[in-house]
Design an enzyme around this catalytic site. Structure first.
Site, PDB file in Angstrom:
ATOM      1  N   ASP A 399       0.976  -1.454  -0.250  1.00 35.10           N
ATOM      2  CA  ASP A 399       0.270  -0.110   0.274  1.00 35.10           C
ATOM      3  C   ASP A 399       0.621   1.438   0.120  1.00 35.10           C
ATOM      4  O   ASP A 399       0.181   1.900  -0.613  1.00 35.10           O
ATOM      5  CB  ASP A 399      -0.727   0.157   1.269  1.00 35.10           C
ATOM      6  CG  ASP A 399      -2.076  -0.853   1.135  1.00 35.10           C
ATOM      7  OD1 ASP A 399      -2.121  -1.430   0.238  1.00 35.10           O
ATOM      8  OD2 ASP A 399      -2.529  -1.938   2.228  1.00 35.10           O
TER       9      ASP A 399
HETATM   10  P1  NDP Z   1       0.838  -3.790   2.994  1.00 33.92           P
HETATM   11  O1  NDP Z   1       0.131  -4.550   3.957  1.00 33.92           O
HETATM   12  O2  NDP Z   1       0.376  -3.236   1.858  1.00 33.92           O
HETATM   13  O3  NDP Z   1       1.556  -4.956   2.011  1.00 33.92           O
HETATM   14  C1  NDP Z   1       2.303  -6.042   2.505  1.00 33.92           C
HETATM   15  C2  NDP Z   1       2.682  -7.182   1.303  1.00 33.92           C
HETATM   16  O4  NDP Z   1       3.696  -8.054   2.253  1.00 33.92           O
HETATM   17  C3  NDP Z   1       1.474  -7.699   1.181  1.00 33.92           C
HETATM   18  O5  NDP Z   1       0.974  -7.271  -0.732  1.00 33.92           O
HETATM   19  C4  NDP Z   1       2.398  -9.398   1.100  1.00 33.92           C
HETATM   20  O6  NDP Z   1       2.619  -9.937  -0.093  1.00 33.92           O
HETATM   21  C5  NDP Z   1       3.980  -9.197   1.867  1.00 33.92           C
HETATM   22  N1  NDP Z   1       3.943  -9.856   1.776  1.00 33.92           N
HETATM   23  C6  NDP Z   1       3.797 -10.740   3.447  1.00 33.92           C
HETATM   24  N2  NDP Z   1       4.070 -11.893   3.911  1.00 33.92           N
HETATM   25  C7  NDP Z   1       5.768 -12.185   3.183  1.00 33.92           C
HETATM   26  C8  NDP Z   1       6.633 -11.972   3.071  1.00 33.92           C
HETATM   27  N3  NDP Z   1       6.886 -12.987   4.461  1.00 33.92           N
HETATM   28  N4  NDP Z   1       8.002 -12.269   2.472  1.00 33.92           N
HETATM   29  C9  NDP Z   1       7.266 -11.474   1.564  1.00 33.92           C
HETATM   30  N5  NDP Z   1       6.853 -10.581   1.363  1.00 33.92           N
HETATM   31  C10 NDP Z   1       5.382 -10.897   2.593  1.00 33.92           C
HETATM   32  O7  NDP Z   1       1.979  -3.061   3.674  1.00 33.92           O
HETATM   33  P2  NDP Z   1       2.810  -2.076   4.123  1.00 33.92           P
HETATM   34  O8  NDP Z   1       3.597  -2.149   4.594  1.00 33.92           O
HETATM   35  O9  NDP Z   1       3.485  -1.408   2.614  1.00 33.92           O
HETATM   36  O10 NDP Z   1       1.887  -1.265   4.228  1.00 33.92           O
HETATM   37  C11 NDP Z   1       0.864  -1.035   5.287  1.00 33.92           C
HETATM   38  C12 NDP Z   1      -0.452  -1.185   4.924  1.00 33.92           C
HETATM   39  O11 NDP Z   1      -1.202  -1.481   6.630  1.00 33.92           O
HETATM   40  C13 NDP Z   1      -0.743   0.475   5.183  1.00 33.92           C
HETATM   41  O12 NDP Z   1      -2.041   0.077   4.007  1.00 33.92           O
HETATM   42  C14 NDP Z   1      -1.187   0.866   6.273  1.00 33.92           C
HETATM   43  O13 NDP Z   1      -2.073   2.102   6.609  1.00 33.92           O
HETATM   44  C15 NDP Z   1      -1.733   0.039   7.284  1.00 33.92           C
HETATM   45  N6  NDP Z   1      -1.416  -0.229   8.609  1.00 33.92           N
HETATM   46  C16 NDP Z   1      -0.781   0.869   9.675  1.00 33.92           C
HETATM   47  C17 NDP Z   1      -0.399   0.594  10.735  1.00 33.92           C
HETATM   48  C18 NDP Z   1       0.528   1.403  10.949  1.00 33.92           C
HETATM   49  O14 NDP Z   1       0.335   1.535  11.895  1.00 33.92           O
HETATM   50  N7  NDP Z   1       1.985   1.321  10.802  1.00 33.92           N
HETATM   51  C19 NDP Z   1      -1.335   0.064  11.540  1.00 33.92           C
HETATM   52  C20 NDP Z   1      -2.349  -0.438  11.004  1.00 33.92           C
HETATM   53  C21 NDP Z   1      -2.795  -0.398   9.528  1.00 33.92           C
HETATM   54  P3  NDP Z   1       2.232 -11.952  -0.571  1.00 33.92           P
HETATM   55  O15 NDP Z   1       1.028 -11.473   0.261  1.00 33.92           O
HETATM   56  O16 NDP Z   1       1.654 -12.133  -1.353  1.00 33.92           O
HETATM   57  O17 NDP Z   1       3.144 -11.800   0.000  1.00 33.92           O
END
Ligand code: NDP
Length: 472
Positions: A399
């Site tokens: 994101d």
């Molecule tokens: P995202 O949640 O947008 O994306 C995380 C990505 O990591 C997924 O697309 C997933 O794809 C991939 N992933 C998961 N596990 C693994 C792994 N073991 N190895 C490699 N890839 C992996 O993360 P961002 O950090 O970009 O964004 C954070 C989001 O969370 C924002 O929308 C924010 O608003 C929200 N948020 C933030 C908070 C905060 O305080 N920081 C609190 C609550 C929500 P795949 O499954 O294909 O691996």
């Protein structure tokens, strides 16, 4: 009271006051320490010593009627607190914080209810200013209890608490009316403190308000809500201080209330959203009907080719996200950076304010791997560097690098500032598959001609990249 006992109790009172004063100063120093990464640990230590002093000062207070209940509370609290502190993984920290707020607010509410009840039992009238403090305490305390619990449930993905915003037509009006009724009861109680039914009805309504305040919120706005609930819990504690005449609670609660509120404002700003919009905008609503469909395909690259390109890159930016935390790949990231730097390349880390699942999540992870703090750059600072960057390595971020936030008005994350990764000369994305991020939407960055995907768990992919680079 004999002269000697009187002298002894005065001395006890004085000791308590001094410990409270020192504890207050330590709390303020603790907060100040937390404003910078290199003094944060010291800040935590100040605050912990302050809390210890506060507890000791309270234990010698004269009003303590018996230590049995306190010992029982200590045992039960430790049994609950120990696993919360040691077992909960970093990725579950937001819900852990939410549940701690719930306990804090529950304590404030129970103190308020007990104080009111004991006044009623003894037939004493409650002075109006005290009633105002008590009313405020239970009102904010009770709404924080249910609000924090719903926030916990959403983040923990409990089956019976929907993670997505729960909305219905006229919801804001209904919420406003319920809140107005609670305020009316609060004002009535100041006028007639002995109206017991009204008091307990206000507690019940406050519990409803807490849940209905948080149910319509979801998605990336949850951290803002949690920090706001933190602020409410602080305000409730401060009011408790007025109600039971405890200066330390007033000070600590006010510090907590103010800092939680300031953090909420900072986070709203980081998401380019107004405070009112976070609270009443039902952000994170189902997105199936929004977002523009993306054409094209995601192109893969082999680890060997990626390692080759990285080995010759001069400027590399690592973009960590939630997936880095899931994979626990922070140590290997440092090894990868070392391989680039060994060949004369430069590596920086781009930190998005809401990357991961809690404020400062990426800073904490990278600090765990002893990555120098100067290499971590905030979004505004690093964004101008992307166009001159040879390779941006996106590790489990989604994101926070989604260009739809910049240009697609129908996207649920439209308006959220992002890291300008799409402006880099080439981009590697490390993720396990085609999974979506927290907002549950597609990301056109992954379909960009300059982007190459490295599928697999981030830690495994990074380890393979590092060993390939060693051979280049
Ligand atoms: P995202 O949640 O947008 O994306 C995380 C990505 O990591 C997924 O697309 C997933 O794809 C991939 N992933 C998961 N596990 C693994 C792994 N073991 N190895 C490699 N890839 C992996 O993360 P961002 O950090 O970009 O964004 C954070 C989001 O969370 C924002 O929308 C924010 O608003 C929200 N948020 C933030 C908070 C905060 O305080 N920081 C609190 C609550 C929500 P795949 O499954 O294909 O691996």
């Amino acid at each position: 009271m004999t002269g000697a006992t009187e002298g002894f109790s005065l001395a006890r009172e004085a000791v308590t006051l001094v410990t409270y004063l020192v504890a207050s100063v330590l709390f303020i120093l603790g907060l100040k320490g937390l404003t910078k990464a290199d003094t944060a640990r010291r800040g935590m230590q100040y605050a912990a010593v302050g809390m210890l002093l506060a507890i000791l000062g309270t234990l010698i207070k004269q009003e303590i009627v018996g230590y049995g209940w306190i010992a029982a509370g200590l045992v039960i609290g430790s049994i609950i607190g120990w696993p919360l502190g040691t077992q909960v993984p970093m990725t579950a920290m937001p819900q852990r914080v939410a549940i701690s707020h719930m306990f804090g607010a529950l304590a404030a509410t129970l103190v308020g209810v007990a104080e009111y009840h004991s006044h009623m039992l003894s037939g004493e009238t409650i002075a109006r200013p005290i009633m105002a403090a008590l009313g405020f305490e239970v009102l904010f305390g009770a709404l924080t209890v249910t609000g924090s619990f719903v926030a916990f449930g959403k983040l923990q993905e409990l089956k019976w608490v929907p993670g997505r915003p729960v909305t219905y037509k006229g919801q804001n009006l209904v919420n406003a009316l319920v809140f107005a009724s609670a305020v009316a009861m609060f004002l009535y109680l100041i006028w007639r403190p002995d109206a017991q039914t009204v008091f307990y009805a206000m507690v019940a309504v406050a519990l409803v308000i807490g849940a209905s305040l948080v149910l319509p919120i979801g998605g990336g706005d949850m951290p803002v809500v949690i920090s706001l609930l933190n602020s409410y819990a602080g305000l409730a504690a401060s009011a408790t201080g007025f109600a039971i005449d405890n200066s330390l609670l007033i000070i600590a609660g006010a510090l907590d209330g103010a800092s939680g509120f300031i953090l909420s404002i900072i986070m709203s700003k980081a998401m380019n959203r107004s405070f009112a919009n976070v609270l009443f905008g039902a952000f994170g609503a189902p997105v199936a009907q929004t977002g523009t469909a993306i054409q094209g395909e995601m192109k893969e690259i082999s680890v060997e080719d990626a390692a080759m390109q990285l080995a010759y890159a001069q400027r590399v930016i690592v973009v960590p996200g939630y997936g880095l935390a899931v994979a626990q790949a922070q140590q290997v990231v440092r090894e990868l950076a070392h391989e680039v730097e060994r060949r004369g390349g430069e590596v920086k880390y781009a930190i998005h304010p809401v990357a991961g699942r809690m404020p400062g999540h990426m800073n904490v992870l990278l600090a765990e791997a002893n990555i120098a703090y100067e290499k971590l750059q905030e979004m505004e600072e690093i964004n101008p560097d992307f166009p001159t960057t040879d390779v941006a390595v996106v590790i489990g971020a989604n994101d926070v690098v989604n260009p739809a936030a910049r240009k697609d008005k129908s996207s649920p994350i439209y308006g959220m500032p992002i890291l300008d990764v799409d402006r880099a000369k080439s981009i590697f994305v490390l993720k396990r598959g085609k999974g979506k991020g927290f907002a549950g939407i597609e990301n056109e960055l992954f379909f960009d001609d300059k982007t190459r995907m490295l599928y697999g768990d981030a830690k495994a992919t990074l380890s393979r990249l590092v060993s390939e680079m060693k051979q280049v």
